[in-house]
Motif scaffolding. Structure first.
Motif, PDB file in Angstrom:
ATOM      1  N   SER A  66       0.823  -1.211   0.000  1.00 23.35           N
ATOM      2  CA  SER A  66       0.000   0.000   0.000  1.00 23.35           C
ATOM      3  C   SER A  66       0.858   1.262   0.000  1.00 23.35           C
ATOM      4  CB  SER A  66      -0.983   0.002   1.177  1.00 23.35           C
ATOM      5  OG  SER A  66      -0.310  -0.002   2.418  1.00 23.35           O
ATOM      6  N   THR A  67       1.933   1.296   0.782  1.00 26.24           N
ATOM      7  CA  THR A  67       2.773   2.497   0.781  1.00 26.24           C
ATOM      8  C   THR A  67       3.479   2.660  -0.559  1.00 26.24           C
ATOM      9  OG1 THR A  67       4.586   1.297   1.848  1.00 26.24           O
ATOM     10  CG2 THR A  67       3.119   2.562   3.278  1.00 26.24           C
ATOM     11  N   THR A  68       3.926   1.560  -1.143  1.00 31.27           N
ATOM     12  CA  THR A  68       4.546   1.625  -2.472  1.00 31.27           C
ATOM     13  C   THR A  68       3.517   2.057  -3.507  1.00 31.27           C
ATOM     14  OG1 THR A  68       6.134  -0.093  -1.875  1.00 31.27           O
ATOM     15  CG2 THR A  68       5.814   0.318  -4.227  1.00 31.27           C
ATOM     16  N   ALA A  69       2.302   1.554  -3.396  1.00 30.93           N
ATOM     17  CA  ALA A  69       1.243   1.923  -4.346  1.00 30.93           C
ATOM     18  C   ALA A  69       0.969   3.420  -4.286  1.00 30.93           C
ATOM     19  CB  ALA A  69      -0.026   1.125  -4.055  1.00 30.93           C
ATOM     20  N   TYR A  70       0.907   3.976  -3.105  1.00 30.66           N
ATOM     21  CA  TYR A  70       0.670   5.424  -2.992  1.00 30.66           C
ATOM     22  C   TYR A  70       1.864   6.212  -3.509  1.00 30.66           C
ATOM     23  CZ  TYR A  70      -3.912   5.297  -0.937  1.00 30.66           C
ATOM     24  OH  TYR A  70      -5.258   5.132  -0.767  1.00 30.66           O
ATOM     25  N   HIS A  71       3.063   5.723  -3.252  1.00 28.04           N
ATOM     26  CA  HIS A  71       4.276   6.365  -3.767  1.00 28.04           C
ATOM     27  C   HIS A  71       4.218   6.431  -5.302  1.00 28.04           C
ATOM     28  CE1 HIS A  71       8.789   7.059  -3.481  1.00 28.04           C
ATOM     29  NE2 HIS A  71       8.611   6.849  -4.779  1.00 28.04           N
ATOM     30  N   GLU A  72       3.981   5.277  -5.921  1.00 27.93           N
ATOM     31  CA  GLU A  72       3.953   5.238  -7.391  1.00 27.93           C
ATOM     32  C   GLU A  72       2.756   6.011  -7.942  1.00 27.93           C
ATOM     33  OE1 GLU A  72       6.660   4.413  -8.631  1.00 27.93           O
ATOM     34  OE2 GLU A  72       7.450   3.293  -6.921  1.00 27.93           O
ATOM     35  N   ALA A  73       1.621   5.956  -7.245  1.00 28.90           N
ATOM     36  CA  ALA A  73       0.436   6.710  -7.677  1.00 28.90           C
ATOM     37  C   ALA A  73       0.709   8.215  -7.654  1.00 28.90           C
ATOM     38  CB  ALA A  73      -0.757   6.365  -6.793  1.00 28.90           C
ATOM     39  N   GLY A  74       1.508   8.674  -6.701  1.00 25.23           N
ATOM     40  CA  GLY A  74       1.886  10.095  -6.675  1.00 25.23           C
ATOM     41  C   GLY A  74       2.612  10.496  -7.941  1.00 25.23           C
ATOM     42  N   HIS A  75       3.553   9.661  -8.378  1.00 23.99           N
ATOM     43  CA  HIS A  75       4.265   9.925  -9.635  1.00 23.99           C
ATOM     44  C   HIS A  75       3.283   9.951 -10.813  1.00 23.99           C
ATOM     45  CE1 HIS A  75       8.247   9.546  -7.892  1.00 23.99           C
ATOM     46  NE2 HIS A  75       8.110   8.253  -7.612  1.00 23.99           N
ATOM     47  N   VAL A  76       2.400   8.953 -10.865  1.00 22.18           N
ATOM     48  CA  VAL A  76       1.455   8.828 -11.985  1.00 22.18           C
ATOM     49  C   VAL A  76       0.569  10.061 -12.085  1.00 22.18           C
ATOM     50  CG1 VAL A  76      -0.593   7.566 -12.804  1.00 22.18           C
ATOM     51  CG2 VAL A  76       1.430   6.304 -12.025  1.00 22.18           C
TER      52      VAL A  76
ATOM     53  N   ALA B  94       0.922  13.080 -10.769  1.00 22.77           N
ATOM     54  CA  ALA B  94       1.677  14.304 -11.057  1.00 22.77           C
ATOM     55  C   ALA B  94       2.003  14.392 -12.548  1.00 22.77           C
ATOM     56  CB  ALA B  94       2.955  14.357 -10.230  1.00 22.77           C
ATOM     57  N   ALA B  95       2.397  13.273 -13.134  1.00 16.88           N
ATOM     58  CA  ALA B  95       2.689  13.265 -14.573  1.00 16.88           C
ATOM     59  C   ALA B  95       1.413  13.554 -15.366  1.00 16.88           C
ATOM     60  CB  ALA B  95       3.279  11.919 -14.984  1.00 16.88           C
ATOM     61  N   TRP B  96       0.339  12.861 -15.035  1.00 14.86           N
ATOM     62  CA  TRP B  96      -0.932  13.000 -15.752  1.00 14.86           C
ATOM     63  C   TRP B  96      -1.454  14.439 -15.713  1.00 14.86           C
ATOM     64  CZ3 TRP B  96      -5.924  13.559 -13.344  1.00 14.86           C
ATOM     65  CH2 TRP B  96      -6.999  13.455 -14.228  1.00 14.86           C
ATOM     66  N   VAL B  97      -1.438  15.053 -14.539  1.00 16.48           N
ATOM     67  CA  VAL B  97      -1.943  16.424 -14.386  1.00 16.48           C
ATOM     68  C   VAL B  97      -1.142  17.396 -15.259  1.00 16.48           C
ATOM     69  CG1 VAL B  97      -2.087  18.351 -12.744  1.00 16.48           C
ATOM     70  CG2 VAL B  97      -2.949  16.100 -12.101  1.00 16.48           C
TER      71      VAL B  97
ATOM     72  N   ALA C 154      -7.671  11.014  -7.050  1.00 16.66           N
ATOM     73  CA  ALA C 154      -7.045  10.338  -8.192  1.00 16.66           C
ATOM     74  C   ALA C 154      -5.861   9.499  -7.721  1.00 16.66           C
ATOM     75  CB  ALA C 154      -6.596  11.360  -9.237  1.00 16.66           C
ATOM     76  N   VAL C 155      -5.073  10.023  -6.786  1.00 16.34           N
ATOM     77  CA  VAL C 155      -3.954   9.256  -6.233  1.00 16.34           C
ATOM     78  C   VAL C 155      -4.488   7.980  -5.589  1.00 16.34           C
ATOM     79  CG1 VAL C 155      -2.078   9.242  -4.508  1.00 16.34           C
ATOM     80  CG2 VAL C 155      -2.499  11.304  -5.884  1.00 16.34           C
ATOM     81  N   CYS C 156      -5.561   8.109  -4.819  1.00 16.35           N
ATOM     82  CA  CYS C 156      -6.157   6.935  -4.151  1.00 16.35           C
ATOM     83  C   CYS C 156      -6.658   5.918  -5.171  1.00 16.35           C
ATOM     84  CB  CYS C 156      -7.289   7.372  -3.228  1.00 16.35           C
ATOM     85  SG  CYS C 156      -6.733   8.362  -1.818  1.00 16.35           S
ATOM     86  N   ALA C 157      -7.278   6.386  -6.248  1.00 17.99           N
ATOM     87  CA  ALA C 157      -7.801   5.473  -7.271  1.00 17.99           C
ATOM     88  C   ALA C 157      -6.671   4.690  -7.940  1.00 17.99           C
ATOM     89  CB  ALA C 157      -8.598   6.251  -8.319  1.00 17.99           C
ATOM     90  N   VAL C 158      -5.580   5.370  -8.275  1.00 17.55           N
ATOM     91  CA  VAL C 158      -4.446   4.688  -8.900  1.00 17.55           C
ATOM     92  C   VAL C 158      -3.799   3.727  -7.903  1.00 17.55           C
ATOM     93  CG1 VAL C 158      -2.150   4.995  -9.927  1.00 17.55           C
ATOM     94  CG2 VAL C 158      -4.031   6.511 -10.596  1.00 17.55           C
ATOM     95  N   ALA C 159      -3.623   4.168  -6.657  1.00 15.45           N
ATOM     96  CA  ALA C 159      -3.021   3.299  -5.644  1.00 15.45           C
ATOM     97  C   ALA C 159      -3.874   2.043  -5.438  1.00 15.45           C
ATOM     98  CB  ALA C 159      -2.858   4.052  -4.324  1.00 15.45           C
ATOM     99  N   GLU C 160      -5.180   2.204  -5.367  1.00 16.98           N
ATOM    100  CA  GLU C 160      -6.069   1.049  -5.196  1.00 16.98           C
ATOM    101  C   GLU C 160      -5.970   0.112  -6.400  1.00 16.98           C
ATOM    102  OE1 GLU C 160      -9.852   2.858  -4.332  1.00 16.98           O
ATOM    103  OE2 GLU C 160      -9.084   3.656  -2.431  1.00 16.98           O
ATOM    104  N   GLY C 161      -5.877   0.679  -7.597  1.00 11.71           N
ATOM    105  CA  GLY C 161      -5.693  -0.137  -8.792  1.00 11.71           C
ATOM    106  C   GLY C 161      -4.395  -0.918  -8.751  1.00 11.71           C
TER     107      GLY C 161
ATOM    108  N   LEU D 227      -8.111   7.476 -14.455  1.00 11.59           N
ATOM    109  CA  LEU D 227      -8.010   8.922 -14.285  1.00 11.59           C
ATOM    110  C   LEU D 227      -9.047   9.701 -15.088  1.00 11.59           C
ATOM    111  CD1 LEU D 227      -4.145   9.274 -14.154  1.00 11.59           C
ATOM    112  CD2 LEU D 227      -5.775   9.306 -12.258  1.00 11.59           C
ATOM    113  N   ALA D 228      -9.764   9.032 -15.970  1.00 12.85           N
ATOM    114  CA  ALA D 228     -10.784   9.711 -16.774  1.00 12.85           C
ATOM    115  C   ALA D 228     -12.107   9.868 -16.028  1.00 12.85           C
ATOM    116  CB  ALA D 228     -11.009   8.941 -18.077  1.00 12.85           C
ATOM    117  N   ARG D 229     -12.240   9.260 -14.870  1.00 10.58           N
ATOM    118  CA  ARG D 229     -13.480   9.354 -14.107  1.00 10.58           C
ATOM    119  C   ARG D 229     -13.739  10.803 -13.713  1.00 10.58           C
ATOM    120  NH1 ARG D 229     -12.316   4.263 -10.138  1.00 10.58           N
ATOM    121  NH2 ARG D 229     -12.444   2.656 -11.738  1.00 10.58           N
ATOM    122  N   PRO D 230     -14.942  11.320 -13.977  1.00 12.84           N
ATOM    123  CA  PRO D 230     -15.256  12.717 -13.666  1.00 12.84           C
ATOM    124  C   PRO D 230     -15.092  13.064 -12.185  1.00 12.84           C
ATOM    125  CG  PRO D 230     -17.020  11.710 -14.937  1.00 12.84           C
ATOM    126  CD  PRO D 230     -16.044  10.631 -14.619  1.00 12.84           C
TER     127      PRO D 230
END
Length: 173
Positions: A11-21, A23-26, A140-147, A163-166
């Motif tokens: 979970s901590t790694t997932a949130y770490h990587e989701a932060g990168h994802v 930030a890049a996407w935005v 969005a970070v939580c959604a990617v981390a959960e994925g 990330l396309a979810r409204p």
């Protein structure tokens, strides 16, 4: 494929990587994939779709602004992983977590800064911008981390669908 690590570490790694994802996407940087499947000493990683694009700066300075904007975006992506991990689980952070991310941030900053003091100040300023970005896009970070916790690895298409979810559109940064 599912990661074979302890759930808390995943979970901590997932949130770490989701932060990168996120930030890049935005910032309009394409993400090729993200994973929390351990590969040797690497607990997780993100592959950017636009990695290694070169920006030429002419002798007349043409292209310098474009380079500066690219450097800022890349540093924000670098520092957003450790910042997201810290936001999710402050006690999970260790001295070495994010060391490679910060090394990459320093390398990027050295291309536009003249001294170590300037590099430090520049990265600190960009960390503040990254924290704001993550605060505004935390769902969005939580959604990617959960994925990532569910699947272990997310493809570019899977990330784009998440990330396309409204409901994940945050405030302007």
């Amino acid at each position: 494929m599912t990661a074979t690590v302890q759930p808390k570490m995943t979970s901590t790694t997932a949130y770490h990587e989701a932060g990168h994802v996120v930030a890049a996407w935005v910032q309009g940087i394409g993400v090729g994939s993200a994973t929390v499947v351990r590969n040797g000493d690497i607990a997780g990683s993100v592959t950017l779709a636009q990695a290694n694009q070169r920006i030429r700066v002419g002798l007349d300075g043409a292209g310098a602004w474009k380079l500066r904007m690219r450097v800022e975006k890349e540093i924000i992506v670098c520092v957003s992983g450790p910042l997201a991990q810290r936001k999710f689980s402050p006690r999970s952070m260790r001295r070495w977590h994010g060391a490679g991310d910060y090394e990459a941030a320093v390398n990027w900053a050295s291309s536009v800064c003249g001294s170590g003091k300037q590099i430090g100040a520049f990265i600190t300023w960009l960390e503040t911008r990254a924290e704001t970005l993550l605060d505004h896009r935390w769902p969005a970070v939580c959604a990617v981390a959960e994925g990532l916790m569910r699947s272990g690895t997310l493809s570019q298409t899977e990330i784009e669908v998440l990330l396309a979810r409204p409901t994940l559109v945050g405030q302007d940064d």
